[in-house]
Design a protein around this motif. Structure first.
Motif: not given
Length: 197
Positions: A24-31, A94-102, A113-121
């Motif tokens: 998330d820190a990388a995603l927000f910073s790159v965005g 592959g994809p730079l920003f990916r989901g995490l499962h378990t 929509s995941s980006i929107r949820r991540r930034i609000k969280l």
């Protein structure tokens, strides 16, 4: 609502030292640095990064009818955050920003929509007031960066190039809500500087 550099710093500082937090820190910073739309962020691939991570090729966007893409540049802080995320996730392609499962990294890119949820969280975690949290979206990094550039005195053409805008009218909608008080404060600082006296 735009995510200014001050808000970005608070949100990133509140990201936990975990796989999720590093992503998330990388995603927000790159965005923020790239002024990318959510759709452009989710389309980014590790292969789009330059060898020294100082820039990234942004794939085709809706404002790019010929599919040329554009090159966007990363700050030293973003470079460090991307390196930390890729190392922790053991990603080389592959994809730079990916989901995490378990607590495992998915092969699939995050969706918009995941980006929107991540930034609000993340904003809630940082203790931002509810009105700010509710106003944030997946485009908040793009809006905030454009507004910060406007307040800092960047010319419109430079902002358009940095964010991949093709027309001033579209950019105008992004920066029209830039804080007037900040603009006037900067104006008075310039007027009172020695070069104007």
């Amino acid at each position: 609502l735009g995510l200014s550099t001050e808000l970005l710093d608070k949100i990133v500082a509140a990201c936990p030292d975990s796989l999720e937090g590093l992503r998330d820190a990388a995603l927000f910073s790159v965005g923020y640095d790239t002024l990318c739309r959510s759709s452009e962020i989710v389309a980014m691939r590790v292969e789009n990064l330059s060898s020294d991570f100082s820039s990234i090729h942004v794939p085709r966007s809706k404002a790019d009818p010929f599919g040329d893409g554009r090159v966007a540049y990363l700050s030293p802080a973003s470079i460090d955050r991307v390196r930390a995320w890729l190392a922790a996730a053991e990603l080389t392609s592959g994809p730079l920003f990916r989901g995490l499962h378990t607590l495992r990294v998915s092969d699939v890119a995050l969706d918009t929509s995941s980006i929107r949820r991540r930034i609000k969280l993340a904003a809630k975690r940082a203790g931002l007031v509810p009105d700010v949290v509710n106003g944030l979206s997946g485009h908040s990094m793009r809006v905030g960066a454009a507004q910060d550039m406007m307040v800092a005195g960047f010319d419109v053409l430079g902002i358009m190039q940095a964010g991949g805008w093709r027309t001033y009218s579209v950019l105008g909608r992004y920066v029209e809500n830039a804080c007037a008080a900040r603009l006037h404060e900067r104006r008075w600082q310039r007027i009172s500087s020695p070069e104007f006296t």
